[in-house]
Design an enzyme around this catalytic site. Structure first.
Site, mmCIF file in Angstrom:
data_model
loop_
_atom_site.group_PDB
_atom_site.id
_atom_site.type_symbol
_atom_site.label_atom_id
_atom_site.label_comp_id
_atom_site.label_asym_id
_atom_site.label_seq_id
_atom_site.Cartn_x
_atom_site.Cartn_y
_atom_site.Cartn_z
ATOM 1 N N ARG A 258 -0.774 5.526 16.557
ATOM 2 C CA ARG A 258 -0.719 6.871 15.980
ATOM 3 C C ARG A 258 -1.622 7.820 16.749
ATOM 4 N NH1 ARG A 258 -3.626 5.465 10.100
ATOM 5 N NH2 ARG A 258 -5.524 4.602 10.970
ATOM 6 N N GLU B 233 -4.629 6.292 19.143
ATOM 7 C CA GLU B 233 -5.240 5.083 18.576
ATOM 8 C C GLU B 233 -4.432 3.842 18.958
ATOM 9 O OE1 GLU B 233 -6.148 5.784 14.414
ATOM 10 O OE2 GLU B 233 -5.880 3.662 13.977
ATOM 11 N N ARG C 13 9.976 6.403 -2.077
ATOM 12 C CA ARG C 13 10.292 7.455 -3.052
ATOM 13 C C ARG C 13 11.728 7.942 -2.912
ATOM 14 N NH1 ARG C 13 5.433 10.349 -1.455
ATOM 15 N NH2 ARG C 13 3.664 9.382 -2.539
ATOM 16 N N ARG D 209 -9.154 -6.809 13.493
ATOM 17 C CA ARG D 209 -8.581 -5.921 14.501
ATOM 18 C C ARG D 209 -9.601 -4.824 14.756
ATOM 19 N NH1 ARG D 209 -4.666 -7.793 17.362
ATOM 20 N NH2 ARG D 209 -3.589 -5.789 17.584
ATOM 21 N N TYR E 106 -9.581 -5.633 2.958
ATOM 22 C CA TYR E 106 -9.050 -4.333 3.393
ATOM 23 C C TYR E 106 -9.196 -3.386 2.191
ATOM 24 C CZ TYR E 106 -5.165 -1.495 5.516
ATOM 25 O OH TYR E 106 -4.353 -0.532 6.077
ATOM 26 N N ASP F 234 -9.893 0.439 0.374
ATOM 27 C CA ASP F 234 -9.916 1.906 0.487
ATOM 28 C C ASP F 234 -11.295 2.413 0.079
ATOM 29 O OD1 ASP F 234 -7.355 2.294 1.421
ATOM 30 O OD2 ASP F 234 -6.478 2.365 -0.585
ATOM 31 N N ARG G 145 0.829 -1.207 0.000
ATOM 32 C CA ARG G 145 0.000 0.000 0.000
ATOM 33 C C ARG G 145 0.868 1.264 0.000
ATOM 34 N NH1 ARG G 145 -5.095 -0.073 1.884
ATOM 35 N NH2 ARG G 145 -4.796 1.805 3.139
HETATM 36 N N1 UDP Z 1 2.932 0.791 8.461
HETATM 37 C C1 UDP Z 1 4.015 0.739 9.311
HETATM 38 N N2 UDP Z 1 4.491 1.899 9.837
HETATM 39 C C2 UDP Z 1 3.911 3.092 9.607
HETATM 40 C C3 UDP Z 1 2.801 3.147 8.733
HETATM 41 C C4 UDP Z 1 2.316 1.976 8.184
HETATM 42 O O1 UDP Z 1 4.553 -0.324 9.590
HETATM 43 O O2 UDP Z 1 4.383 4.111 10.153
HETATM 44 C C5 UDP Z 1 2.433 -0.488 7.902
HETATM 45 C C6 UDP Z 1 1.358 -1.108 8.799
HETATM 46 O O3 UDP Z 1 1.500 -2.515 8.774
HETATM 47 C C7 UDP Z 1 0.078 -0.686 8.128
HETATM 48 C C8 UDP Z 1 0.484 -0.731 6.645
HETATM 49 O O4 UDP Z 1 1.833 -0.286 6.645
HETATM 50 O O5 UDP Z 1 -0.977 -1.571 8.416
HETATM 51 C C9 UDP Z 1 -0.365 0.116 5.728
HETATM 52 O O6 UDP Z 1 -0.344 1.474 6.183
HETATM 53 P P1 UDP Z 1 -1.545 2.482 5.908
HETATM 54 O O7 UDP Z 1 -1.094 3.829 6.273
HETATM 55 O O8 UDP Z 1 -2.032 2.237 4.534
HETATM 56 O O9 UDP Z 1 -2.618 1.954 6.981
HETATM 57 P P2 UDP Z 1 -4.084 2.510 7.384
HETATM 58 O O10 UDP Z 1 -4.038 4.014 7.414
HETATM 59 O O11 UDP Z 1 -5.041 1.927 6.380
HETATM 60 O O12 UDP Z 1 -4.270 1.937 8.754
#
Ligand code: UDP
Length: 391
Positions: free
Chosen positions: A287, A308, A185, A257, A356, A358, A181
């Site tokens: 986060r 969260e 870059r 989850r 999962y 979007d 996902r």
């Molecule tokens: N992820 C991570 N560290 C981060 C952000 C994301 O390890 O700082 C991993 C984590 O496993 C997460 C996945 O990347 O489930 C996808 O991140 P995304 O931001 O797409 O998750 P969402 O916002 O859908 O929870």
């Protein structure tokens, strides 16, 4: 409108759930001239993208966690813009790791800061290529995908512990698709998403979904959890609730989850960005969201934030992320076999198809489901239990 405990409108279309999938299907079918009854268990529409203003601070709060609309698909963008005024918004995320703040997704700035270097793009590309570890064949899981993409040091700092907190499982057991996902870059572009169309509805997602459901062909009932036995008599059911819920969980529960939010308010700007991730294992939360940054066009003296944390979803919790590990996939296969024998019900959306998804994918699929249903109906054919395969 049907009262509690009454059955479906005979011959009408019944949609279980007023989240994005349910609302889009209802709207598309109502516009085609059908009568649609939408029944929602919660006391609000919009599912997990529900937004509401906090009365104390006036901030628009994303009640079930941050939702940023982004898509590459022009028809989806055109569709949502019929129901809301989208304000320009570019999502940016930071992560706190080892006492420092870095930009995500991993980009040239992140790499240079982490390794205390000042590399240009090509140098960084070669440098990271030297760190990566590839096995034989394509990566089979999240960890192998991360090692092949960024190497062990960046993986351990930014992904390993965050992912363990988020998913409650070693990353080597998770599908590689979860990491795919996120981009990597070799520029200083720190925009979280690369999609062409991106924005946030000026009045929030709940106003947008309310507008979608505002059609003379649609009736909406809130606060009623629909069961399979309530749906008898409907011409067709679209079920956006949990797939196992339709069957009364009779084979067991599909794993999810769930999230817990600890909300707090403050004055001014608390963290300077909408989302701050916490990659260290000692920090229990994944986060913190500071909601007012999702609406940079508004001004608020106070601020509303949500810490969260993630845990296994119990029977009374809200399901968020489908886990889809080996046990769940075996159980999913058993539910799919049951679903294949059903008539007159189609399972849709994140919960109905246990994926999962979007927001833009939910909407695109829901538009497609409605189109396919209208076509099947014209030809006198039934719609299958799944238009989009959950496997
Ligand atoms: N992820 C991570 N560290 C981060 C952000 C994301 O390890 O700082 C991993 C984590 O496993 C997460 C996945 O990347 O489930 C996808 O991140 P995304 O931001 O797409 O998750 P969402 O916002 O859908 O929870």
């Amino acid at each position: 409108m049907a009262g509690p405990g009454t059955t479906a409108d005979p011959g009408g279309i019944l949609v279980a759930g007023a989240g994005l999938s349910g609302a889009v299907i209802a709207r598309c079918l109502a516009e085609a001239g059908l009568r649609v009854q939408v029944v929602e268990a919660r006391d609000h529409v919009a599912g997990n993208c529900h937004t509401e203003r906090d009365p104390e601070t006036g901030v628009m709060v994303h009640r079930y966690g941050p939702h940023i609309f982004h898509t590459e698909k022009a028809p989806v963008w055109d569709f949502v813009n019929r129901f809301a005024r989208f304000m320009p918004y570019r999502h940016r995320v930071r992560t706190t790791v080892g006492g420092e703040v870095y930009a995500l997704p991993v980009n040239l700035g992140t790499i240079n800061q982490f390794f205390r270097r000042a590399m240009r793009p090509d140098e960084a590309r070669a440098f990271v290529a030297g760190l990566t570890e590839t096995g034989d064949g394509p990566p089979r899981n999240f960890e192998e995908q991360a090692l092949a993409m960024i190497g062990a040091d960046l993986y351990r700092a930014f992904f390993k512990s965050y992912t363990e907190k988020q998913w409650g499982t070693p990353p080597a057991l998770l599908p590689a698709a979860i990491l795919k996902r996120l981009p990597l870059r070799f520029s200083y572009d720190d925009s979280y998403f690369s999609h062409r169309f991106q924005g946030i509805p000026e009045q929030g997602y709940t106003a947008m979904v309310t507008a979608m459901l505002d059609h003379p062909g649609i009736t909406l009932q809130l606060g009623r959890a629909l069961r399979r036995e309530d749906t008898a008599g409907a011409e067709q059911v679209f079920w956006s609730g949990p797939l196992d819920g339709w069957f009364g969980h009779r084979l067991g529960r599909l794993g999810y989850r769930t999230l817990d939010f600890e909300h707090f308010t403050a004055t001014g700007d608390w963290q300077g960005c909408p989302v701050m991730n916490y990659g260290d294992p000692e920090v229990p939360w994944t986060r913190i969201t500071e909601h007012k940054h999702f609406a940079p066009w508004e001004e608020h003296a106070a601020t509303f934030c949500s810490r969260e944390t993630s845990r296994a979803c119990g029977p009374d919790d809200i399901p968020y992320y489908p886990i889809r590990l080996v046990r769940e996939k075996a159980l999913l296969a058993d539910y799919l076999a049951l679903a294949g024998a059903e008539r007159g019900v189609t399972f849709v959306g994140r919960l109905g198809s246990y994926r999962y998804l979007d927001m833009d994918q939910c909407i695109e699929e829901a538009m497609e489901v409605a189109r396919r249903y209208l076509e099947a109906r014209r030809q006198g054919r039934p719609l299958p239990a799944f238009v989009h395969s959950p496997v």
